[in-house]
Scaffold this active site. Structure first.
Site, PDB file in Angstrom:
ATOM      1  N   LEU A  45      15.894 -31.370 -11.346  1.00  0.00           N
ATOM      2  CA  LEU A  45      14.503 -31.371 -10.860  1.00  0.00           C
ATOM      3  C   LEU A  45      13.663 -32.175 -11.843  1.00  0.00           C
ATOM      4  O   LEU A  45      13.994 -32.251 -13.035  1.00  0.00           O
ATOM      5  CB  LEU A  45      13.965 -29.939 -10.786  1.00  0.00           C
ATOM      6  CG  LEU A  45      14.607 -29.002  -9.752  1.00  0.00           C
ATOM      7  CD1 LEU A  45      14.044 -27.588  -9.889  1.00  0.00           C
ATOM      8  CD2 LEU A  45      14.394 -29.523  -8.335  1.00  0.00           C
ATOM      9  N   ASP A  46      12.557 -32.739 -11.342  1.00  0.00           N
ATOM     10  CA  ASP A  46      11.623 -33.449 -12.226  1.00  0.00           C
ATOM     11  C   ASP A  46      11.022 -32.465 -13.242  1.00  0.00           C
ATOM     12  O   ASP A  46      10.982 -31.254 -12.996  1.00  0.00           O
ATOM     13  CB  ASP A  46      10.475 -34.062 -11.412  1.00  0.00           C
ATOM     14  CG  ASP A  46      10.976 -35.083 -10.402  1.00  0.00           C
ATOM     15  OD1 ASP A  46      12.067 -35.642 -10.615  1.00  0.00           O
ATOM     16  OD2 ASP A  46      10.264 -35.297  -9.395  1.00  0.00           O
ATOM     17  N   ALA A  47      10.456 -33.023 -14.309  1.00  0.00           N
ATOM     18  CA  ALA A  47       9.884 -32.174 -15.362  1.00  0.00           C
ATOM     19  C   ALA A  47       8.805 -31.243 -14.804  1.00  0.00           C
ATOM     20  O   ALA A  47       8.707 -30.075 -15.197  1.00  0.00           O
ATOM     21  CB  ALA A  47       9.306 -33.047 -16.464  1.00  0.00           C
TER      22      ALA A  47
END
Ligand code: URA
Length: 240
Positions: free
Chosen positions: A100-102
């Site tokens: 997942l993105d940050a």
């Protein structure tokens, strides 16, 4: 798997410690002293360390509720790695199945079973992921149905040559939807909404296949045998 990985999996040794034992001639495979840490072995082989037979620990499968501003990476970067939420004994030799993105929160699966994670995120097997999406611009009924239809038919993301797979969407409120996709392209959800002129302001993954997130942010638990098997069963159903 590689011999050094097998030794790690069946002891509490780190990869470096396992390699040192192999180089020191302490590890045998089917009665022969092993000389290479990279040698391929099978769990059915008779592998010993200092004369003691090694039995591989069963694979580990973990769900983690990823908080915002953490990285799906094995090391810290601009933000801390999600692995800091796991005890070292659990994190060793494990990888993230589907990053997942940050700034995205929610369900992350972590395992040391490469075949399982490959199945989970291989587009061929079409495992569904459910995201709760917060949007900058409110959607009225008409706009919602237009976008739903476009996503369902598949859209061409910039720089790509294949339409996205059919996605389905449910409206939660004017600025929040549940989106179900069965692939995991780079920044896929954010790019899909950018293409229809909106912007994702919050993104949370709540389900992968049959596995539903049910621990609070920053917490983790082992998956049940049923949850682990659901990936394989789902795959067989799809392939058959
Ligand atoms: N899609 C995105 O754009 N970001 C994620 O983190 C996951 C899916």
């Amino acid at each position: 798997m590689r011999l050094d990985k097998f030794v790690c999996k069946s002891t509490r040794l780190t990869r470096c410690e396992a390699q040192a034992q192999i180089l020191a001639g302490q590890v045998s495979v089917n009665g022969q002293v092993a000389t290479s840490a990279a040698m391929q072995v099978h769990e059915n082989n008779c592998i010993t360390l200092n004369g003691q037979p090694l039995i591989a620990r069963p694979s580990q499968y973990i769900m983690l509720h990823k908080p915002a501003n953490t990285l799906c990476s094995n090391i810290d970067g601009d933000y801390p790695s999600v692995f800091r939420y796991l005890p070292m004994t659990e994190a060793r030799e494990m990888h993230i199945a589907g990053r997942l993105d940050a700034d995205t929160t929610g369900l992350v699966l972590i395992t040391d079973d490469g075949r399982w994670s490959f199945t989970l995120f291989n587009p061929r097997f079409a495992c569904q992921k459910i995201y709760r999406v917060d949007l900058r611009d409110p959607l009225d009924c008409l706009a919602f149905h237009r976008i739903e239809r476009e996503f369902n038919q598949g859209i061409m993301l910039p720089g790509e040559s294949q339409l996205t797979r059919a996605a389905t969407m449910t409206q939660v409120s004017s600025q929040q939807v549940l989106l179900r996709i069965s692939e995991g392209r780079y920044h896929q959800v954010k790019r899909m909404f950018a293409l229809v002129g909106n912007k994702v302001t919050g993104l949370h993954r709540q389900q992968i296949g049959e596995i539903c997130l049910d621990v609070p942010a920053g917490q983790w638990r082992h998956l049940s045998a049923e949850e682990v098997a659901s990936v394989i069963i789902g795959t067989e159903a799809f392939e058959g």
